[in-house]
Structure formats: structure tokens, C-alpha cells
Design a protein around this motif. Sequence first.
Motif, mmCIF file in Angstrom:
data_model
loop_
_atom_site.group_PDB
_atom_site.id
_atom_site.type_symbol
_atom_site.label_atom_id
_atom_site.label_comp_id
_atom_site.label_asym_id
_atom_site.label_seq_id
_atom_site.Cartn_x
_atom_site.Cartn_y
_atom_site.Cartn_z
ATOM 1 N N LYS A 232 -19.398 -9.962 -91.590
ATOM 2 C CA LYS A 232 -19.489 -9.972 -89.913
ATOM 3 C C LYS A 232 -18.697 -9.302 -89.034
ATOM 4 N N THR A 233 -17.932 -8.630 -89.108
ATOM 5 C CA THR A 233 -17.521 -7.591 -88.660
ATOM 6 C C THR A 233 -18.203 -6.559 -88.607
ATOM 7 N N LEU A 234 -19.385 -5.999 -89.660
ATOM 8 C CA LEU A 234 -19.744 -5.287 -90.349
ATOM 9 C C LEU A 234 -21.387 -4.980 -89.286
ATOM 10 N N GLN A 235 -21.324 -6.648 -89.301
ATOM 11 C CA GLN A 235 -23.029 -6.158 -88.117
ATOM 12 C C GLN A 235 -22.936 -5.753 -86.520
ATOM 13 N N LYS A 236 -21.502 -5.544 -86.371
ATOM 14 C CA LYS A 236 -20.395 -5.675 -84.624
ATOM 15 C C LYS A 236 -20.925 -3.935 -84.391
ATOM 16 N N VAL A 237 -19.931 -3.425 -85.866
ATOM 17 C CA VAL A 237 -18.891 -2.099 -85.994
ATOM 18 C C VAL A 237 -19.684 -1.480 -84.540
ATOM 19 N N PHE A 238 -21.017 -1.465 -84.309
ATOM 20 C CA PHE A 238 -20.861 -0.171 -83.770
ATOM 21 C C PHE A 238 -21.618 -0.542 -82.468
ATOM 22 N N ASP A 239 -21.211 -1.917 -81.926
ATOM 23 C CA ASP A 239 -21.653 -2.039 -80.878
ATOM 24 C C ASP A 239 -20.687 -1.796 -79.428
ATOM 25 N N MET A 240 -21.330 -1.558 -78.455
ATOM 26 C CA MET A 240 -20.145 -1.594 -77.166
ATOM 27 C C MET A 240 -19.417 -1.974 -77.129
ATOM 28 N N PHE A 241 -17.991 -1.449 -76.921
ATOM 29 C CA PHE A 241 -16.904 -2.541 -76.413
ATOM 30 C C PHE A 241 -16.155 -3.318 -77.822
ATOM 31 N N TYR A 242 -17.100 -2.796 -78.900
ATOM 32 C CA TYR A 242 -16.335 -4.007 -80.438
ATOM 33 C C TYR A 242 -15.570 -3.675 -79.847
ATOM 34 N N ARG A 243 -14.289 -4.222 -80.429
ATOM 35 C CA ARG A 243 -12.611 -4.267 -81.006
ATOM 36 C C ARG A 243 -12.354 -5.041 -82.573
ATOM 37 N N TYR A 244 -13.346 -4.770 -84.012
ATOM 38 C CA TYR A 244 -13.137 -5.346 -84.557
ATOM 39 C C TYR A 244 -11.658 -5.826 -85.486
ATOM 40 N N HIS A 245 -10.269 -5.339 -85.026
ATOM 41 C CA HIS A 245 -9.683 -6.278 -85.674
ATOM 42 C C HIS A 245 -8.172 -6.165 -84.525
ATOM 43 N N PHE A 246 -7.771 -7.772 -84.099
ATOM 44 C CA PHE A 246 -7.194 -7.979 -83.130
ATOM 45 C C PHE A 246 -4.915 -6.541 -82.850
ATOM 46 N N GLU A 247 -5.155 -6.257 -83.635
ATOM 47 C CA GLU A 247 -4.384 -5.036 -83.532
ATOM 48 C C GLU A 247 -4.399 -4.158 -82.697
ATOM 49 N N SER A 248 -5.892 -3.818 -82.804
ATOM 50 C CA SER A 248 -6.352 -2.698 -82.039
ATOM 51 C C SER A 248 -6.401 -2.586 -80.708
ATOM 52 N N THR A 249 -6.053 -1.301 -80.499
ATOM 53 C CA THR A 249 -5.630 -0.957 -78.665
ATOM 54 C C THR A 249 -6.408 -0.030 -78.092
ATOM 55 N N GLY A 250 -7.539 0.304 -78.713
ATOM 56 C CA GLY A 250 -8.870 1.132 -78.311
ATOM 57 C C GLY A 250 -9.251 0.284 -77.711
ATOM 58 N N SER A 251 -10.430 1.295 -76.649
ATOM 59 C CA SER A 251 -11.516 0.834 -76.187
ATOM 60 C C SER A 251 -13.162 0.323 -76.423
ATOM 61 N N GLY A 252 -13.001 0.211 -77.435
ATOM 62 C CA GLY A 252 -14.929 0.076 -78.586
ATOM 63 C C GLY A 252 -15.444 0.711 -78.488
ATOM 64 N N LEU A 253 -14.828 2.396 -77.719
ATOM 65 C CA LEU A 253 -16.505 2.754 -77.804
ATOM 66 C C LEU A 253 -16.352 3.886 -78.826
ATOM 67 N N GLY A 254 -15.388 4.131 -79.910
ATOM 68 C CA GLY A 254 -15.409 5.569 -80.381
ATOM 69 C C GLY A 254 -16.617 5.150 -81.632
ATOM 70 N N LEU A 255 -17.268 4.525 -82.010
ATOM 71 C CA LEU A 255 -18.052 4.487 -82.757
ATOM 72 C C LEU A 255 -19.211 4.163 -82.075
ATOM 73 N N TYR A 256 -19.154 3.537 -80.848
ATOM 74 C CA TYR A 256 -20.588 3.394 -80.511
ATOM 75 C C TYR A 256 -21.121 5.002 -79.948
ATOM 76 N N ILE A 257 -20.112 5.608 -79.223
ATOM 77 C CA ILE A 257 -20.420 7.337 -79.139
ATOM 78 C C ILE A 257 -21.132 8.046 -80.806
ATOM 79 N N VAL A 258 -20.530 7.265 -81.730
ATOM 80 C CA VAL A 258 -20.509 8.385 -83.155
ATOM 81 C C VAL A 258 -22.061 7.731 -83.770
#
Length: 220
Positions: free
Chosen positions: A146-172
Motif C-alpha cells: 500500500k505504501t509503495l503506491q504513494k511513496v513518491f507523492d508530495m508530503f507523503y510520509r510512509y512511517h509513523f516514526e518519520s520526522t521529515g517533510s514528505g518531500l524528499g522522494l517527491y523531489i527525487v
Amino acid sequence: MKSLLDMAQSDEEDLVSMKSYLSLIDKSLGHLMNTLNELIEYKKLDRSAVSKVNVDFNVLLKEIIDSLKNLEKFKAIHFTFYVIQDQQFINDISIVRSILQNLIHNAINYSRIEEGHHASIHVEVKVNDYEADIEVTDNGMGMTEKTLQKVFDMFYRYHFESTGSGLGLYIVKKGIEKLGGKISVQSKFREGSSFSLSIPCLPEDTFESSSPDQAIHINA
């Protein structure tokens, strides 16, 4: 941060609570700064024209690793690098750096640092006359289907421990698209992830050299 400041002001005589509030405010400011920096990075990527320089992946990877050494989990991870590059690779070094730095940063953030588990990240680059084939593999937290389908979406953080913005893989993803490349990901929950990408070598009409005469090699 406003709520924390209000609480700090109400407990201004309690130094222990004050230090706790200031620590939380500092953490929130750090998250905000990271988000703003990534938004700036995305806007630069979106608006800038593609430049052409010779990219030396040995040198570039060393620069990226040096820039990430202050991350909390860095020292607990075993890094390996394998680069095959016998010819020039012409492309936009800023975009290529952004892609690799975000992928490696992401792998560090989602590494599993726990007893009995040896966290590792492996980066492999193979350059030919037409493209650079790159793999960034880790044995970290991994992702569900389920996560793999959204991993490159803007502002999507795929783990509850994430402290990032959810922009890194979108920028990639946007960087890869701008360079006309391709990217795919395979992952299993709690086993790790592997990002595979290919970046085309741009036509060598005019370019500026970006690498020093002596390359710094990072061996596996």
C-alpha cells in the motif's frame, strides 16, 4: 511552537520545564527549516534550466556522504559503495546530487537501528556510453504494498516514526523526470528497500568540467 511558548511563559519560574519547552521548540524549528529548505530545493529544480557538466560519481558520493555525517543514525550504519565509471557522464550535477542525496538521506532516516540488526546501505553506480544505472539499497524498515503506491507523492510520509517533510522522494521523482530518466522501487516491510534508477547521458556539445583532476574513490 506558539503553544509551547505560551506554556513556557506560564511556567517561567520552573527551569526544568523551561528547558524541556525550549528543547521541543528547537526540534520544531529544525523540522520547519528542513521543510522550507526542501521547498526551496523543489522550486529551484522546477524553474532552473538543465546545465551540462561532467559528473564524477566517486567525487559526488564522497561529497554527499560528508554532508550527511551529522544525521542521528549515521554512525550506526555500514555504508558500501561500488562505482564503475570509465568515461565522462554529462548531465546537470545539481539535479543528480539532489537525487542521490535525497535517496541516501531517506535510507538513513528509515534504517533500523536495533539490537541484533546491522543496518547497512549500499550504493551502486554503473556508467556506460548512454546512461548511469544506479541502485540505492538498504535493509531498513521497508514498506508495505500500500505504501509503495504513494511513496513518491508530495508530503507523503510512509512511517509513523518519520520526522521529515514528505518531500524528499517527491523531489527525487521530479528530478528524474526533468532529466528524462526512470526510477522504480522494490521493498518488503522490515526487510528493506531498493531504489533503481537510470539517468541518461546528455549530448556532449558544450559542457563545463566539474571534477578535479584527481578523483577520490570510495571502494566497497
